[in-house]
Scaffold this active site. Structure first.
Site, PDB file in Angstrom:
ATOM      1  N   ASP A 254      -5.049 -29.310 -60.374  1.00  0.00           N
ATOM      2  CA  ASP A 254      -5.866 -29.356 -59.159  1.00  0.00           C
ATOM      3  C   ASP A 254      -6.188 -30.797 -58.805  1.00  0.00           C
ATOM      4  O   ASP A 254      -6.125 -31.688 -59.653  1.00  0.00           O
ATOM      5  CB  ASP A 254      -7.200 -28.632 -59.394  1.00  0.00           C
ATOM      6  CG  ASP A 254      -6.996 -27.136 -59.535  1.00  0.00           C
ATOM      7  OD1 ASP A 254      -5.933 -26.657 -59.129  1.00  0.00           O
ATOM      8  OD2 ASP A 254      -7.904 -26.472 -60.046  1.00  0.00           O
ATOM      9  N   LYS A 276      -6.186 -28.059 -53.559  1.00  0.00           N
ATOM     10  CA  LYS A 276      -7.458 -27.386 -53.733  1.00  0.00           C
ATOM     11  C   LYS A 276      -8.620 -28.358 -53.643  1.00  0.00           C
ATOM     12  O   LYS A 276      -9.558 -28.325 -54.410  1.00  0.00           O
ATOM     13  CB  LYS A 276      -7.543 -26.697 -55.117  1.00  0.00           C
ATOM     14  CG  LYS A 276      -6.682 -25.489 -55.283  1.00  0.00           C
ATOM     15  CD  LYS A 276      -7.456 -24.252 -54.890  1.00  0.00           C
ATOM     16  CE  LYS A 276      -7.003 -23.033 -55.644  1.00  0.00           C
ATOM     17  NZ  LYS A 276      -7.505 -22.994 -56.972  1.00  0.00           N
ATOM     18  N   GLY A 308     -13.057 -28.664 -65.367  1.00  0.00           N
ATOM     19  CA  GLY A 308     -14.110 -27.943 -66.079  1.00  0.00           C
ATOM     20  C   GLY A 308     -13.535 -26.892 -66.998  1.00  0.00           C
ATOM     21  O   GLY A 308     -12.609 -27.154 -67.769  1.00  0.00           O
ATOM     22  N   ASP A 309     -14.081 -25.701 -66.909  1.00  0.00           N
ATOM     23  CA  ASP A 309     -13.565 -24.574 -67.675  1.00  0.00           C
ATOM     24  C   ASP A 309     -12.720 -23.718 -66.734  1.00  0.00           C
ATOM     25  O   ASP A 309     -13.129 -23.464 -65.601  1.00  0.00           O
ATOM     26  CB  ASP A 309     -14.725 -23.741 -68.236  1.00  0.00           C
ATOM     27  CG  ASP A 309     -14.214 -22.611 -69.101  1.00  0.00           C
ATOM     28  OD1 ASP A 309     -14.147 -22.800 -70.324  1.00  0.00           O
ATOM     29  OD2 ASP A 309     -13.842 -21.556 -68.546  1.00  0.00           O
ATOM     30  N   THR A 337     -17.538 -27.209 -68.787  1.00  0.00           N
ATOM     31  CA  THR A 337     -17.773 -26.900 -67.398  1.00  0.00           C
ATOM     32  C   THR A 337     -18.743 -27.916 -66.771  1.00  0.00           C
ATOM     33  O   THR A 337     -19.520 -28.562 -67.474  1.00  0.00           O
ATOM     34  CB  THR A 337     -18.291 -25.451 -67.250  1.00  0.00           C
ATOM     35  OG1 THR A 337     -18.252 -25.104 -65.876  1.00  0.00           O
ATOM     36  CG2 THR A 337     -19.703 -25.299 -67.783  1.00  0.00           C
ATOM     37  N   ALA A 338     -18.660 -28.068 -65.440  1.00  0.00           N
ATOM     38  CA  ALA A 338     -19.433 -29.113 -64.747  1.00  0.00           C
ATOM     39  C   ALA A 338     -20.936 -28.993 -65.008  1.00  0.00           C
ATOM     40  O   ALA A 338     -21.637 -29.999 -65.118  1.00  0.00           O
ATOM     41  CB  ALA A 338     -19.148 -29.050 -63.249  1.00  0.00           C
ATOM     42  N   MET A 389     -20.029 -25.959 -56.098  1.00  0.00           N
ATOM     43  CA  MET A 389     -19.584 -26.039 -54.705  1.00  0.00           C
ATOM     44  C   MET A 389     -20.758 -25.847 -53.758  1.00  0.00           C
ATOM     45  O   MET A 389     -20.636 -25.232 -52.706  1.00  0.00           O
ATOM     46  CB  MET A 389     -18.502 -24.963 -54.426  1.00  0.00           C
ATOM     47  CG  MET A 389     -17.292 -25.138 -55.308  1.00  0.00           C
ATOM     48  SD  MET A 389     -16.072 -23.825 -55.131  1.00  0.00           S
ATOM     49  CE  MET A 389     -16.699 -22.587 -56.241  1.00  0.00           C
TER      50      MET A 389
END
Ligand code: SAH
Length: 481
Positions: A254, A276, A308-309, A337-338, A389
């Site tokens: 990504d 993306k 992230g994950d 993850t973030a 997001m």
């Protein structure tokens, strides 16, 4: 002018010691260190010393080495493949070196480099596979650092896999013509199904897979690893992720995964960016699914690298379903993850004794409807909320939560580019959150964390969100997105 690499003054070789004798003269710590090193081999160890330290004595007993409890004499060296002088006395070590040289046996005097015929390397041991690291005296610390790095890269299952390869070598040589087909077989052996089975601890399945490969009944099978790349910092990649990236033929990534992280893959791996990222041309999810299936069918080893994950807002579910439907083998490798990276950047306890014991991962994009989603109810009952997001819906998130009864004074932490040196941190309250939407200066990914636990974070390095509150004071109500 091209830079010349200086010649090695010590040339590495692998010396056969199987069935042979290695002599260590000395009974102290240095002798023990050498005994431990040589103990990784199948050589017969003969230790000559009258004054043996207890730890060495224990080692000798535990490892079946031979102890000659006598003053050193040249005949102790008889038949040896290698000799180590580790007496601690220079005169004595020198004597041993001279005797060994007279007998034509290579000798090492511990901590006396100028007396040495050879140096001992730091070893990454995956017997029968070994990596030996030498520095010609630049120092054991450097050797250990390099050793640790290589150790991380090599799966422990490489040892048994190499043993299996030895067992297959003769048959492969007989059955397969020299050249391309033999090379393809071994490449599939070490990177494909046999390697994966061994990694999973199933030696029998590995052997079976190797047989299938050999009999040609199994084309080299493709495999897709859905790999979490972490939040952006290279060293937050997991060791497994890095290993798979080093083995991959293709890395499909990504836009959110930084170039530096993608670059940690094998240098000649093909790299396929699939976008993306807002505003960039990118492949649709259906196109990505189809691409993964196509690569898998073509027998490629694919790393599908996601920020992230992979299982958190990563649409991995759809990719796994497509691979499953196509019968292509795949695996999932978790990543940081973030939300966790943002929490670390803020020293923010996501669960806090007596304050909050639950946590929500959300995008906030489900707040538009008439009824409040469950997570909003959790937020009101004290859960820590991580909003992915969430920049473009910051005002909605704030207004809906406030309408539902969450205090406008609830603490909020925002991190742009979490984990990266360029990160920016902001703190404020739920009432400040809408300002996020209007900020053109935030171009990186943004993580928002809301909840009472946020009050426990460290705000020493963050800017107040409220500075921008007046620029964008409106808290929107209703669904005027
Ligand atoms: N699978 C990813 C999330 C993908 S969704 C993970 O587990 O982290 C993309 C969102 O993740 C971004 O809009 C942002 O909210 C968040 N994100 C990803 N990397 C981030 C980073 N370094 N800093 C802050 N937020 C990040």
């Amino acid at each position: 002018m091209t830079k010349e690499i200086p010649g090695l003054n010590a040339f590495p070789i692998f010396l056969r010691v199987e069935g042979g004798v290695v002599v260590i003269v000395g009974g102290g710590d240095e002798a023990l260190a050498k005994a431990r090193l040589l103990g990784q081999s199948s050589a017969h160890l003969r230790i000559v010393a009258t004054d043996v330290e207890p730890s060495l004595n224990t080692w000798i007993a535990a490892n079946g080495a031979e102890l000659i409890d006598a003053d050193y004499s040249p005949f102790h060296l008889e038949g040896a493949r290698l000799v180590f002088a580790a007496t601690g006395s220079e005169a004595m070590d020198r004597r041993i070196v001279e005797d060994a040289r007279k007998a034509g046996i290579p000798v090492n005097a511990v901590d006396r480099p100028d007396l040495c015929d050879f140096y001992t390397p730091a070893i990454v041991n995956r017997a029968p596979l070994a990596v030996a690291i030498g520095t010609e005296g630049a120092g054991p610390v450097l050797a250990q650092i390099v050793r640790a790095r290589i150790d991380q890269l090599l799966s422990p299952s490489l040892g048994p896999l190499a043993t299996l390869a030895t067992a297959f070598r003769e048959t492969a040589d007989r059955v397969l013509p020299k050249g391309n087909s033999r090379r393809l077989f071994w490449s599939a052996f070490f990177k494909g199904a046999p390697a994966r089975a061994m990694e999973a601890g199933d030696a029998e399945a590995a052997s079976h897979a190797a047989n299938e490969l050999l009999s040609g009944s199994m084309e080299r099978q493709g495999h897709v690893a859905l790999v979490g790349a972490g939040p952006g910092a290279e060293d937050l990649l997991t060791l497994r992720a890095q290993r798979l990236m080093m083995e991959a033929d293709v890395i499909v990534h990504d836009a959110l995964v930084p170039e530096e992280v993608v670059a940690m893959g094998r240098r000649d791996a093909e790299r396929v960016p699939v976008g993306k990222r807002k505003g960039c041309h990118s492949k649709s999810q259906a196109e990505i699914n189809a691409l993964l299936v196509r690569l898998g069918r073509a027998g490629r080893q694919v790393v599908r690298l996601k920020s992230g994950d992979p299982l958190v807002f990563g649409r991995a579910g759809e990719e796994m379903a497509a691979l499953r439907d196509a019968g292509i083998s795949y695996e999932v490798v978790p990543g940081v993850t973030a939300a966790f990276a943002a929490a670390a950047d803020f020293e923010l306890p996501l669960t806090l004794r007596g304050v909050t014991s639950s946590m929500v991962f959300t995008t906030g994009h489900d707040l538009k409807g008439a009824s409040l989603p469950d997570w909003a109810k959790l937020a009101i009952s004290g859960a820590t909320v991580a909003v992915y997001m969430g920049r473009s819906v910051a005002a909605d998130v704030a207004s809906r939560l406030i309408d539902a009864g969450l205090s406008p004074e609830t603490a909020v932490a925002v991190v742009e580019n979490a984990s990266l040196p360029v990160r920016r941190r902001f703190h404020g309250t739920l009432a400040d959150l809408p300002s996020l939407e209007q900020r053109a200066d935030l171009t990186g990914p943004v993580m928002t964390v809301i909840g009472d636990a946020v009050a426990g974070a460290n705000f020493a390095r963050s800017e107040p969100l409220a500075i921008h509150r007046n620029l964008a004071p409106r808290i929107r109500h209703g669904a005027d997105a």
